[in-house]
Design an enzyme around this catalytic site. Structure first.
Site, PDB file in Angstrom:
ATOM      1  N   CYS A 298      23.110 -33.426 -21.869  1.00 32.43           N
ATOM      2  CA  CYS A 298      22.631 -33.891 -20.204  1.00 32.43           C
ATOM      3  C   CYS A 298      23.306 -33.604 -19.211  1.00 32.43           C
ATOM      4  O   CYS A 298      25.198 -33.194 -19.861  1.00 32.43           O
ATOM      5  CB  CYS A 298      22.109 -34.954 -20.760  1.00 32.43           C
ATOM      6  SG  CYS A 298      23.740 -35.812 -21.226  1.00 32.43           S
TER       7      CYS A 298
ATOM      8  N   HIS B 193      30.091 -43.450 -22.168  1.00 30.13           N
ATOM      9  CA  HIS B 193      29.346 -44.722 -22.076  1.00 30.13           C
ATOM     10  C   HIS B 193      29.238 -45.824 -21.420  1.00 30.13           C
ATOM     11  O   HIS B 193      28.809 -46.905 -21.627  1.00 30.13           O
ATOM     12  CB  HIS B 193      29.244 -45.554 -23.827  1.00 30.13           C
ATOM     13  CG  HIS B 193      29.504 -44.072 -24.695  1.00 30.13           C
ATOM     14  ND1 HIS B 193      30.421 -43.213 -25.330  1.00 30.13           N
ATOM     15  CD2 HIS B 193      28.280 -43.316 -25.401  1.00 30.13           C
ATOM     16  CE1 HIS B 193      30.229 -42.418 -26.094  1.00 30.13           C
ATOM     17  NE2 HIS B 193      28.868 -43.013 -26.307  1.00 30.13           N
TER      18      HIS B 193
ATOM     19  N   CYS C 266      29.122 -42.348 -17.515  1.00 35.03           N
ATOM     20  CA  CYS C 266      27.881 -41.637 -16.758  1.00 35.03           C
ATOM     21  C   CYS C 266      27.379 -42.212 -15.652  1.00 35.03           C
ATOM     22  O   CYS C 266      27.171 -43.694 -15.635  1.00 35.03           O
ATOM     23  CB  CYS C 266      26.280 -41.424 -17.762  1.00 35.03           C
ATOM     24  SG  CYS C 266      25.573 -41.053 -16.833  1.00 35.03           S
TER      25      CYS C 266
ATOM     26  N   GLU D  72      27.647 -48.569 -25.030  1.00 35.91           N
ATOM     27  CA  GLU D  72      27.512 -48.097 -23.966  1.00 35.91           C
ATOM     28  C   GLU D  72      26.967 -50.210 -24.056  1.00 35.91           C
ATOM     29  O   GLU D  72      26.815 -50.545 -22.190  1.00 35.91           O
ATOM     30  CB  GLU D  72      25.909 -47.811 -23.129  1.00 35.91           C
ATOM     31  CG  GLU D  72      25.283 -48.027 -22.031  1.00 35.91           C
ATOM     32  CD  GLU D  72      23.615 -47.074 -21.797  1.00 35.91           C
ATOM     33  OE1 GLU D  72      24.006 -45.845 -22.475  1.00 35.91           O
ATOM     34  OE2 GLU D  72      23.406 -47.940 -21.415  1.00 35.91           O
TER      35      GLU D  72
ATOM     36  N   THR E  27      20.046 -46.646 -21.573  1.00 37.60           N
ATOM     37  CA  THR E  27      19.866 -45.162 -20.822  1.00 37.60           C
ATOM     38  C   THR E  27      19.556 -44.788 -21.961  1.00 37.60           C
ATOM     39  O   THR E  27      18.463 -43.810 -21.334  1.00 37.60           O
ATOM     40  CB  THR E  27      20.643 -44.301 -20.149  1.00 37.60           C
ATOM     41  OG1 THR E  27      22.121 -44.620 -21.515  1.00 37.60           O
ATOM     42  CG2 THR E  27      21.216 -45.445 -18.861  1.00 37.60           C
TER      43      THR E  27
ATOM     44  N   SER F 175      24.899 -40.828 -33.088  1.00 36.78           N
ATOM     45  CA  SER F 175      24.446 -40.587 -31.651  1.00 36.78           C
ATOM     46  C   SER F 175      22.850 -41.140 -31.330  1.00 36.78           C
ATOM     47  O   SER F 175      21.779 -40.346 -32.316  1.00 36.78           O
ATOM     48  CB  SER F 175      24.459 -39.075 -31.257  1.00 36.78           C
ATOM     49  OG  SER F 175      23.202 -38.543 -30.276  1.00 36.78           O
ATOM     50  N   SER F 176      22.791 -42.175 -30.885  1.00 40.11           N
ATOM     51  CA  SER F 176      20.807 -42.812 -30.752  1.00 40.11           C
ATOM     52  C   SER F 176      20.434 -42.216 -30.083  1.00 40.11           C
ATOM     53  O   SER F 176      19.201 -42.149 -30.958  1.00 40.11           O
ATOM     54  CB  SER F 176      22.078 -44.437 -30.275  1.00 40.11           C
ATOM     55  OG  SER F 176      20.747 -44.690 -28.925  1.00 40.11           O
ATOM     56  N   ASN F 177      20.142 -41.390 -29.033  1.00 36.60           N
ATOM     57  CA  ASN F 177      19.310 -40.712 -28.526  1.00 36.60           C
ATOM     58  C   ASN F 177      18.961 -39.417 -30.328  1.00 36.60           C
ATOM     59  O   ASN F 177      18.099 -39.446 -29.673  1.00 36.60           O
ATOM     60  CB  ASN F 177      19.726 -39.872 -27.338  1.00 36.60           C
ATOM     61  CG  ASN F 177      20.881 -38.375 -26.617  1.00 36.60           C
ATOM     62  OD1 ASN F 177      20.117 -37.486 -27.770  1.00 36.60           O
ATOM     63  ND2 ASN F 177      21.847 -39.053 -27.243  1.00 36.60           N
TER      64      ASN F 177
ATOM     65  N   SER G  17      24.270 -35.011 -26.431  1.00 34.50           N
ATOM     66  CA  SER G  17      25.654 -34.644 -26.616  1.00 34.50           C
ATOM     67  C   SER G  17      25.970 -33.988 -27.596  1.00 34.50           C
ATOM     68  O   SER G  17      27.258 -33.368 -27.966  1.00 34.50           O
ATOM     69  CB  SER G  17      26.342 -36.142 -27.325  1.00 34.50           C
ATOM     70  OG  SER G  17      25.469 -36.923 -28.198  1.00 34.50           O
TER      71      SER G  17
END
Ligand code: SF4
Length: 332
Positions: A27, A89, A111, A141, A179, A237-239, A281
């Site tokens: 991203c 983060h 970010c 984060e 986020t 990586s949470s996403n 990421s």
């Protein structure tokens, strides 16, 4: 859907159709954070110190280490005067203050969308509302966001957490959100807040992070055409974790993998279409390694879903933006 390559080169099984999600992978916030470290290395020379993984991906971290970045957990590990970068983060104010107290020159790679959440939280707290953060306990984060707002914050992850909040129903509350949670992830928690409290304020949820929402929407479309889903990304990586969960929730066998070496050939039994996506990421080269690994097992065709085209770019911090900037003495 557009076909990108078509290269059967094995006779170990029937042809395998590979479909790539769109968008996938990096991203704008991750691209910016990595560029900050690379430019800082060019401008100030190695080593530069980065507090925490700049983004949650070991390959990215290893590549930056090879160029001279040193990753540390605490500022106390950084020698006096050394260039210091805060990760994408975000960090608590106490970390910024510690850096100032030690006179460390810093560059902030947080970010801008995370910074925006910090602003929103401060705004609500200033307006006298009791603040609720929707997020995962212990995530970098979340720790940074709690530490950026000088007011008590209640952390919730589920509707059950909302019901357990020790706040009277008529107290004005406001929520902000980690986020890496999408509109879909937060919907139930926000509904529970609206049920439990008479006066609830919150930001436009569509507006939290375009990248998280786009990748989740894309993986749903991908899972609907796949027999097997491979999500490239790190376990911390949470996403990326969430993308795998969405595939599993849709009834598709789904695996989160670091790269092509993690593929178990057994996964391909009776599989005709493999969907591949990547967390925000994960670099493209890891997706390439997954495709290459599959190609070694079966003849493949590769195509890509159309999806949303992302054009968002974030500006670099002022200290790195202009070629002539003399020093980087303060975080932007
Ligand atoms: S996922 Fe969203 S908030 Fe996180 S770094 Fe990327 S753009 Fe920023």
């Amino acid at each position: 859907m557009s076909v990108v390559t078509d290269s059967p080169n094995s006779n170990l099984g029937g042809p395998l159709r590979i479909v790539l999600a769109n968008p996938r992978g990096f991203c704008a916030g991750v691209t910016r954070a990595i560029e900050i470290v690379e430019r800082a290395l060019e401008r100030f020379g190695a080593p530069v110190y980065v507090r925490h993984e700049i983004v949650h991906n070991k390959h990215v971290v290893d590549q930056l280490k090879a160029k001279g970045a040193v990753f540390v957990d605490e500022l106390s590990e950084i020698p006096a005067g050394a260039m210091t970068i805060f990760s994408a983060h975000g960090v608590a104010r106490s970390v910024e203050e510690e850096a100032r107290a030690r006179n460390l020159p810093t560059i902030d790679a947080t970010c801008p969308l995370v910074t925006k959440v910090h602003f929103q939280g401060r705004h609500y707290a200033k307006a006298g509302r009791t603040l609720i953060l929707i997020g995962h306990p212990g995530h970098a984060e979340v720790i940074g966001t709690i530490g950026q707002i000088d007011a008590p914050i209640h952390l919730v992850s589920t509707p059950e957490d909302v019901h357990a909040l020790p706040i009277a129903g008529d107290v004005p509350v406001a929520y902000v959100t980690q986020t890496t949670l999408s509109v879909d992830d937060t919907r139930n928690v926000i509904a529970a807040l609206q049920e439990r409290f008479t006066d609830v304020a919150g930001p436009e949820v569509n507006d939290i992070c375009y990248a998280t929402q786009n990748r989740q929407t894309a993986v749903r479309e991908l899972a609907s055409v796949s027999d097997l889903l491979l999500v490239v990304g790190a376990r911390n990586s949470s996403n990326s974790m969430r993308l795998r969960e969405i595939g599993a929730e849709m009834g598709v066998e789904s695996h989160l993998i670091d790269d092509g070496s993690a593929i178990d050939p057994q996964w391909l039994n009776d599989v005709h279409t493999v969907g591949i996506t990547a967390g925000a990421s994960a670099p493209d080269e890891l997706i390439d390694s997954v495709i290459a690994a599959l190609r070694r097992l079966r003849p493949v065709t590769v195509s890509e879903l159309e999806g949303v085209k992302e054009t968002i770019q974030f500006r670099l911090p002022a200290a790195l933006r202009h070629p002539a900037a003399p020093t980087a003495s303060a975080a932007e």
